[in-house]
Design a protein around this motif. Structure first.
Motif, PDB file in Angstrom:
ATOM      1  N   SER A 179       0.822  -1.214   0.000  1.00 36.44           N
ATOM      2  CA  SER A 179       0.000   0.000   0.000  1.00 36.44           C
ATOM      3  C   SER A 179       0.855   1.264   0.000  1.00 36.44           C
ATOM      4  O   SER A 179       0.596   2.206  -0.765  1.00 36.44           O
ATOM      5  N   ALA A 180       1.884   1.303   0.844  1.00 39.25           N
ATOM      6  CA  ALA A 180       2.736   2.491   0.950  1.00 39.25           C
ATOM      7  C   ALA A 180       3.510   2.734  -0.340  1.00 39.25           C
ATOM      8  O   ALA A 180       3.683   3.890  -0.757  1.00 39.25           O
ATOM      9  N   THR A 181       3.964   1.666  -0.967  1.00 32.59           N
ATOM     10  CA  THR A 181       4.708   1.816  -2.219  1.00 32.59           C
ATOM     11  C   THR A 181       3.804   2.361  -3.321  1.00 32.59           C
ATOM     12  O   THR A 181       4.180   3.281  -4.062  1.00 32.59           O
ATOM     13  N   LEU A 182       2.603   1.815  -3.420  1.00 33.04           N
ATOM     14  CA  LEU A 182       1.653   2.297  -4.414  1.00 33.04           C
ATOM     15  C   LEU A 182       1.219   3.724  -4.123  1.00 33.04           C
ATOM     16  O   LEU A 182       1.050   4.541  -5.037  1.00 33.04           O
ATOM     17  N   ASN A 183       1.067   4.053  -2.851  1.00 36.14           N
ATOM     18  CA  ASN A 183       0.699   5.415  -2.472  1.00 36.14           C
ATOM     19  C   ASN A 183       1.751   6.425  -2.919  1.00 36.14           C
ATOM     20  O   ASN A 183       1.419   7.514  -3.416  1.00 36.14           O
ATOM     21  N   ALA A 184       3.033   6.083  -2.770  1.00 35.08           N
ATOM     22  CA  ALA A 184       4.102   6.981  -3.202  1.00 35.08           C
ATOM     23  C   ALA A 184       4.045   7.217  -4.709  1.00 35.08           C
ATOM     24  O   ALA A 184       4.290   8.334  -5.186  1.00 35.08           O
ATOM     25  N   ILE A 185       3.691   6.178  -5.460  1.00 36.79           N
ATOM     26  CA  ILE A 185       3.566   6.321  -6.912  1.00 36.79           C
ATOM     27  C   ILE A 185       2.414   7.265  -7.254  1.00 36.79           C
ATOM     28  O   ILE A 185       2.551   8.160  -8.110  1.00 36.79           O
ATOM     29  N   LEU A 186       1.291   7.107  -6.577  1.00 36.00           N
ATOM     30  CA  LEU A 186       0.138   7.978  -6.822  1.00 36.00           C
ATOM     31  C   LEU A 186       0.444   9.424  -6.431  1.00 36.00           C
ATOM     32  O   LEU A 186       0.040  10.372  -7.137  1.00 36.00           O
ATOM     33  N   MET A 187       1.148   9.596  -5.321  1.00 39.11           N
ATOM     34  CA  MET A 187       1.525  10.945  -4.893  1.00 39.11           C
ATOM     35  C   MET A 187       2.453  11.587  -5.917  1.00 39.11           C
ATOM     36  O   MET A 187       2.333  12.785  -6.230  1.00 39.11           O
ATOM     37  N   ALA A 188       3.384  10.814  -6.452  1.00 39.02           N
ATOM     38  CA  ALA A 188       4.308  11.342  -7.454  1.00 39.02           C
ATOM     39  C   ALA A 188       3.560  11.786  -8.706  1.00 39.02           C
ATOM     40  O   ALA A 188       3.849  12.846  -9.288  1.00 39.02           O
ATOM     41  N   ILE A 189       2.588  10.988  -9.133  1.00 39.39           N
ATOM     42  CA  ILE A 189       1.796  11.345 -10.313  1.00 39.39           C
ATOM     43  C   ILE A 189       1.015  12.627 -10.061  1.00 39.39           C
ATOM     44  O   ILE A 189       0.984  13.542 -10.908  1.00 39.39           O
ATOM     45  N   TYR A 190       0.391  12.717  -8.891  1.00 39.43           N
ATOM     46  CA  TYR A 190      -0.405  13.911  -8.582  1.00 39.43           C
ATOM     47  C   TYR A 190       0.464  15.161  -8.561  1.00 39.43           C
ATOM     48  O   TYR A 190       0.131  16.174  -9.197  1.00 39.43           O
ATOM     49  N   PHE A 191       1.576  15.117  -7.846  1.00 40.63           N
ATOM     50  CA  PHE A 191       2.420  16.306  -7.736  1.00 40.63           C
ATOM     51  C   PHE A 191       3.104  16.647  -9.061  1.00 40.63           C
ATOM     52  O   PHE A 191       3.353  17.820  -9.343  1.00 40.63           O
ATOM     53  N   ALA A 192       3.392  15.636  -9.872  1.00 33.95           N
ATOM     54  CA  ALA A 192       3.968  15.911 -11.190  1.00 33.95           C
ATOM     55  C   ALA A 192       2.994  16.717 -12.048  1.00 33.95           C
ATOM     56  O   ALA A 192       3.408  17.567 -12.845  1.00 33.95           O
ATOM     57  N   LEU A 193       1.701  16.461 -11.856  1.00 31.97           N
ATOM     58  CA  LEU A 193       0.679  17.155 -12.639  1.00 31.97           C
ATOM     59  C   LEU A 193       0.273  18.493 -12.035  1.00 31.97           C
ATOM     60  O   LEU A 193       0.001  19.454 -12.768  1.00 31.97           O
ATOM     61  N   ARG A 194       0.238  18.568 -10.698  1.00 27.89           N
ATOM     62  CA  ARG A 194      -0.322  19.750 -10.044  1.00 27.89           C
ATOM     63  C   ARG A 194       0.710  20.637  -9.344  1.00 27.89           C
ATOM     64  O   ARG A 194       0.554  21.845  -9.282  1.00 27.89           O
ATOM     65  N   GLN A 195       1.731  20.036  -8.749  1.00 24.67           N
ATOM     66  CA  GLN A 195       2.749  20.777  -8.008  1.00 24.67           C
ATOM     67  C   GLN A 195       4.132  20.214  -8.333  1.00 24.67           C
ATOM     68  O   GLN A 195       4.794  19.615  -7.480  1.00 24.67           O
ATOM     69  N   PRO A 196       4.601  20.359  -9.570  1.00 22.33           N
ATOM     70  CA  PRO A 196       5.866  19.722  -9.963  1.00 22.33           C
ATOM     71  C   PRO A 196       7.064  20.171  -9.139  1.00 22.33           C
ATOM     72  O   PRO A 196       8.026  19.406  -8.985  1.00 22.33           O
ATOM     73  N   ALA A 197       7.010  21.378  -8.600  1.00 24.32           N
ATOM     74  CA  ALA A 197       8.132  21.847  -7.781  1.00 24.32           C
ATOM     75  C   ALA A 197       8.323  20.977  -6.546  1.00 24.32           C
ATOM     76  O   ALA A 197       9.444  20.862  -6.024  1.00 24.32           O
ATOM     77  N   ALA A 198       7.238  20.359  -6.071  1.00 23.15           N
ATOM     78  CA  ALA A 198       7.325  19.521  -4.875  1.00 23.15           C
ATOM     79  C   ALA A 198       8.235  18.321  -5.097  1.00 23.15           C
ATOM     80  O   ALA A 198       8.898  17.847  -4.164  1.00 23.15           O
ATOM     81  N   LEU A 199       8.282  17.821  -6.340  1.00 18.03           N
ATOM     82  CA  LEU A 199       9.130  16.669  -6.637  1.00 18.03           C
ATOM     83  C   LEU A 199      10.601  17.016  -6.490  1.00 18.03           C
ATOM     84  O   LEU A 199      11.410  16.197  -6.037  1.00 18.03           O
ATOM     85  N   ARG A 200      10.952  18.237  -6.879  1.00 16.20           N
ATOM     86  CA  ARG A 200      12.356  18.670  -6.750  1.00 16.20           C
ATOM     87  C   ARG A 200      12.668  19.068  -5.308  1.00 16.20           C
ATOM     88  O   ARG A 200      13.716  18.707  -4.767  1.00 16.20           O
ATOM     89  N   ASN A 201      11.740  19.800  -4.711  1.00 21.40           N
ATOM     90  CA  ASN A 201      12.001  20.352  -3.382  1.00 21.40           C
ATOM     91  C   ASN A 201      12.042  19.297  -2.284  1.00 21.40           C
ATOM     92  O   ASN A 201      12.579  19.546  -1.203  1.00 21.40           O
ATOM     93  N   CYS A 202      11.470  18.132  -2.539  1.00 23.70           N
ATOM     94  CA  CYS A 202      11.471  17.111  -1.484  1.00 23.70           C
ATOM     95  C   CYS A 202      12.890  16.631  -1.182  1.00 23.70           C
ATOM     96  O   CYS A 202      13.156  16.122  -0.094  1.00 23.70           O
ATOM     97  N   PHE A 203      13.813  16.824  -2.126  1.00 20.42           N
ATOM     98  CA  PHE A 203      15.202  16.410  -1.917  1.00 20.42           C
ATOM     99  C   PHE A 203      16.061  17.533  -1.340  1.00 20.42           C
ATOM    100  O   PHE A 203      17.233  17.312  -1.021  1.00 20.42           O
ATOM    101  N   THR A 204      15.484  18.731  -1.238  1.00 24.24           N
ATOM    102  CA  THR A 204      16.232  19.876  -0.706  1.00 24.24           C
ATOM    103  C   THR A 204      15.557  20.374   0.578  1.00 24.24           C
ATOM    104  O   THR A 204      15.942  19.959   1.672  1.00 24.24           O
ATOM    105  N   VAL A 205      14.545  21.213   0.433  1.00 23.19           N
ATOM    106  CA  VAL A 205      13.888  21.742   1.634  1.00 23.19           C
ATOM    107  C   VAL A 205      13.134  20.655   2.394  1.00 23.19           C
ATOM    108  O   VAL A 205      12.879  20.782   3.601  1.00 23.19           O
ATOM    109  N   GLY A 206      12.760  19.579   1.691  1.00 22.19           N
ATOM    110  CA  GLY A 206      12.037  18.496   2.358  1.00 22.19           C
ATOM    111  C   GLY A 206      12.910  17.332   2.763  1.00 22.19           C
ATOM    112  O   GLY A 206      12.401  16.255   3.083  1.00 22.19           O
ATOM    113  N   ARG A 207      14.212  17.549   2.781  1.00 23.89           N
ATOM    114  CA  ARG A 207      15.141  16.438   3.050  1.00 23.89           C
ATOM    115  C   ARG A 207      14.916  15.803   4.421  1.00 23.89           C
ATOM    116  O   ARG A 207      14.989  14.580   4.569  1.00 23.89           O
TER     117      ARG A 207
END
Length: 281
Positions: A179-207
């Motif tokens: 469930s957790a693995t699939l959830n991460a995939i769904l979250m990635a798809i959502y943020f890629a479409l709606r908040q793409p900056a979140a995908l980059r920032n999770c490795f910096t400000v969200g570290r």
């Protein structure tokens, strides 16, 4: 409820408060939320490697769990944008055990004893009363209340879904790992479409949320999922909401927020329910 299950849920409540505090401190909440989801993937894959895939009959629950948890993250973010953390968190977490207790009886046939039902009600009242121990009686907006209650309903929904799924899966850790693995995939798809900056920032400000919050969040809910398979879902759901008491303690002694008599009283009521939960039969 056995001492082992009780202890596991209390530990999960503490860990839940810790990762929420990390998320609250993130300047970019979207990046923080995605980082928490992504940070749990290594442990999810480790669970699958150790326990194997969950039983076939549990896969509808695995998929629905991933979807529901995605909505949970998004709903929680909107709630935090509409109102204060100290207002949203107690309502969202405090109302959930009541919803779960009512629904588990109607849908799963789990009937609590009068003493168990009383313990659930006391914990819910104690947790929700913390909303009145906020910042000088600041009023809660209508949108904040709606988002908080919606979040609470989602918590009850995933509790029932995951409790049923974990019991069918053959191994609760395999269930939550998938469930957790699939959830991460769904979250990635959502943020890629709606908040793409979140995908980059999770490795910096969200570290910090990625490296600490994600694993802590995974362990916390993995323990809860395991408990769902060994105790009534309504009791586990109520007991895990003790996390708000830990959150208040963290705010007081770590973040140096003010602890007034209302918070002390609310915490005492909640802990009374916890003690009653331990001895209830």
């Amino acid at each position: 409820m056995s001492l082992l299950v009780f202890s596991a849920v209390i530990l999960a409540a503490l860990l839940h408060a810790l990762w929420n505090a990390l998320l609250k401190a993130q300047p970019d909440k979207y990046a923080g939320a995605f980082a928490v989801s992504l940070g749990g993937v290594p442990l999810g894959l480790a669970c699958l490697a150790y326990a194997g895939l969950p039983a076939v009959e549990s896969w509808p629950y695995v998929v629905s769990s991933a979807i529901i948890h995605t909505f949970y993250f998004l709903c929680l973010l909107n709630a935090y944008r509409a109102a204060d953390f100290t207002q949203v968190y107690p309502i969202a977490r405090g109302a959930a055990p009541v919803f779960t207790a009512l629904a588990s009886g109607a849908l799963l046939g789990e009937v609590l004893s009068p003493l168990q039902a009383t313990a659930v009600a006391i914990i819910a009242c104690g947790v929700m009363s913390l909303v009145f121990a906020g910042r000088g009686g600041k009023s809660l907006s209508a949108s904040g209340l709606c988002w908080a209650l919606a979040t609470s309903a989602i918590i009850a929904t995933y509790s029932l879904n995951d409790g049923a799924g974990a019991r069918l899966a053959g191994n609760s850790f395999a269930f939550y790992g998938a469930s957790a693995t699939l959830n991460a995939i769904l979250m990635a798809i959502y943020f890629a479409l709606r908040q793409p900056a979140a995908l980059r920032n999770c490795f910096t400000v969200g570290r910090r949320s990625l490296l600490i919050g994600g694993p802590v969040s995974f362990i916390a809910y993995a323990l809860v999922t395991w408990a769902f398979a060994h105790a009534p879902i309504a009791m586990v759901s109520a007991l895990r909401e003790v996390s708000i008491v830990f959150a208040v303690l963290i705010g007081t002694f770590v973040l140096h927020e003010k602890m007034d008599w209302r918070r002390i009283l609310s915490s005492f009521v909640t802990l009374t329910g916890v003690v009653l939960m331990r001895v209830a039969r």
